[in-house]
Design a protein around this motif. Structure first.
Motif, PDB file in Angstrom:
ATOM      1  N   UNK A  10       0.822  -1.211   0.000  1.00 16.56           N
ATOM      2  CA  UNK A  10       0.000   0.000   0.000  1.00 16.56           C
ATOM      3  C   UNK A  10       0.855   1.260   0.000  1.00 16.56           C
ATOM      4  N   UNK A  11       1.990   1.211   0.695  1.00 21.95           N
ATOM      5  CA  UNK A  11       2.868   2.379   0.744  1.00 21.95           C
ATOM      6  C   UNK A  11       3.512   2.630  -0.613  1.00 21.95           C
ATOM      7  N   UNK A  12       3.961   1.561  -1.263  1.00 22.03           N
ATOM      8  CA  UNK A  12       4.572   1.697  -2.584  1.00 22.03           C
ATOM      9  C   UNK A  12       3.547   2.213  -3.588  1.00 22.03           C
ATOM     10  N   UNK A  13       2.328   1.686  -3.526  1.00 17.31           N
ATOM     11  CA  UNK A  13       1.271   2.117  -4.428  1.00 17.31           C
ATOM     12  C   UNK A  13       0.883   3.574  -4.170  1.00 17.31           C
ATOM     13  N   UNK A  14       0.815   3.966  -2.899  1.00 16.30           N
ATOM     14  CA  UNK A  14       0.485   5.354  -2.572  1.00 16.30           C
ATOM     15  C   UNK A  14       1.523   6.305  -3.147  1.00 16.30           C
ATOM     16  N   UNK A  15       2.790   5.913  -3.059  1.00 21.40           N
ATOM     17  CA  UNK A  15       3.860   6.739  -3.605  1.00 21.40           C
ATOM     18  C   UNK A  15       3.753   6.844  -5.125  1.00 21.40           C
ATOM     19  N   UNK A  16       3.530   5.711  -5.791  1.00 23.71           N
ATOM     20  CA  UNK A  16       3.436   5.711  -7.246  1.00 23.71           C
ATOM     21  C   UNK A  16       2.249   6.544  -7.721  1.00 23.71           C
ATOM     22  N   UNK A  17       1.126   6.437  -7.025  1.00 25.82           N
ATOM     23  CA  UNK A  17      -0.073   7.195  -7.394  1.00 25.82           C
ATOM     24  C   UNK A  17       0.154   8.691  -7.218  1.00 25.82           C
ATOM     25  N   UNK A  18       0.738   9.079  -6.090  1.00 23.32           N
ATOM     26  CA  UNK A  18       0.993  10.494  -5.828  1.00 23.32           C
ATOM     27  C   UNK A  18       1.999  11.074  -6.825  1.00 23.32           C
ATOM     28  N   UNK A  19       2.981  10.264  -7.230  1.00 22.53           N
ATOM     29  CA  UNK A  19       3.955  10.715  -8.220  1.00 22.53           C
ATOM     30  C   UNK A  19       3.277  10.969  -9.557  1.00 22.53           C
ATOM     31  N   UNK A  20       2.431  10.046  -9.987  1.00 20.61           N
ATOM     32  CA  UNK A  20       1.725  10.217 -11.250  1.00 20.61           C
ATOM     33  C   UNK A  20       0.895  11.495 -11.243  1.00 20.61           C
ATOM     34  N   UNK A  21       0.210  11.747 -10.145  1.00 23.31           N
ATOM     35  CA  UNK A  21      -0.619  12.946 -10.057  1.00 23.31           C
ATOM     36  C   UNK A  21       0.236  14.211 -10.067  1.00 23.31           C
ATOM     37  N   UNK A  22       1.391  14.178  -9.379  1.00 18.28           N
ATOM     38  CA  UNK A  22       2.249  15.356  -9.317  1.00 18.28           C
ATOM     39  C   UNK A  22       2.879  15.670 -10.679  1.00 18.28           C
TER      40      UNK A  22
END
Length: 301
Positions: free
Chosen positions: A6-18
């Motif tokens: 979940x932490x890795x996915x949260x990071x990847x999702x936030x990066x894509x949005x940024x």
């Protein structure tokens, strides 16, 4: 490290949005490093297979193999400097280049941006599933605070702790915050500046010297391409500042010149008292300078 999916996915999702949405990624770092692993995760999230940079393959050739559309990659500063010298056009083809894993010289960033390259500085570590602060601003959901000069991080990208190390976990993770060993400061707008490692400070003549600041000053000298700075015991000063530098082509850096250069910018205590000139800095598998190996190349005096 207990790093949940979940932490890795949260990071990847936030990066894509940024960064402005999903795209294709070029993998230039080993997947055993968190930055490389995150390139793979972001690729899975985007539904676009990553492109791998082959060993000794020119960056230009790898870019040609990437799909059309938005393009991203992640580099360490050493890679950025090399590709900027050799293939700036290839760097300009990316919509964003994440640069992290080590301190990046402001002069290098300024040069890259002046050449139209979309570099984004990142700050983070394995404990935060990779970079979680981009250009000084935390990703969505990430919180940053500075306590006693030390940077602390919290949010959905945080690891659970260290496997089989409850004491280490208790020390580093408390109340939902991860206590880094980095020193930093927050400005009025909440922008984070990382100033070095709390445990890397060289105390010379009773003055705290941040190696990262000295390294940045040395890299600004026209005779120096790269530098690593560390401390050695000294009977007079307690610790002396030691610099290992890679010379620019045709240049011969010398200690008096570099001492004067650093002293003028950071003060006398920060000026190196020992200089080692090396052909290249040894690197870890992540692309970061291997500081222990650099110290081993530098004789005791």
């Amino acid at each position: 490290m207990l790093l949940p999916a979940d932490a890795v996915l949260a990071s990847a999702t936030a990066t894509s949005e940024r960064l402005g949405g999903p795209g294709s990624w070029l993998l230039t770092l080993p997947a055993s490093a968190i930055a490389g692993l995150q390139v793979l995760c972001r690729s899975v999230l985007a539904g676009i297979p990553p492109t791998l940079l082959g060993k000794s393959e020119p960056l230009t050739a790898a870019v040609r193999r990437m799909p059309a559309g938005r393009r991203y990659t992640s580099l360490v500063p050493t890679q950025l400097r090399r590709h900027l010298d050799e293939e700036p056009d290839a760097l300009r083809s990316f919509d964003a280049i994440l640069v992290g894993g080590a301190a990046t010289d402001p002069a290098l960033l300024d040069r890259a941006r002046a050449e139209g390259i979309a570099v984004v500085t990142t700050y983070g570590m394995t404990e935060t599933a990779g970079g979680c602060v981009y250009d000084g601003q935390p990703l969505d959901g990430v919180r940053v605070r500075v306590t006693g000069g030390g940077i602390e991080l919290a949010g959905p990208t945080l690891a659970l702790g260290y496997r089989l190390d409850p004491a280490g976990t208790e020390t580093a993770f408390a109340g939902g915050w991860f206590r880094t060993r980095d020193a930093g400061a927050l400005d009025a707008d909440g922008r984070l500046t990382v100033v070095g490692r709390l445990d890397d400070v060289v105390i010379s003549g009773g003055v705290n010297v941040a190696p990262a600041s000295v390294e940045a000053a040395l890299r600004e000298h026209p005779s120096v391409v790269d530098a690593v700075v560390f401390g050695r015991p000294d009977p007079t000063w307690g610790q002396r500042v030691v610099a290992a530098v890679v010379p620019a082509a045709g240049a011969t850096p010398d200690l008096p010149t570099l001492r004067a250069w650093v002293s003028a910018r950071l003060g006398g205590p920060a000026a190196p008292r020992q200089l080692q000139v090396v052909d290249a800095l040894p690197l870890l598998h992540t692309g970061k300078p291997d500081r222990r190996a650099v110290a081993a190349l530098t004789p005791e005096v």
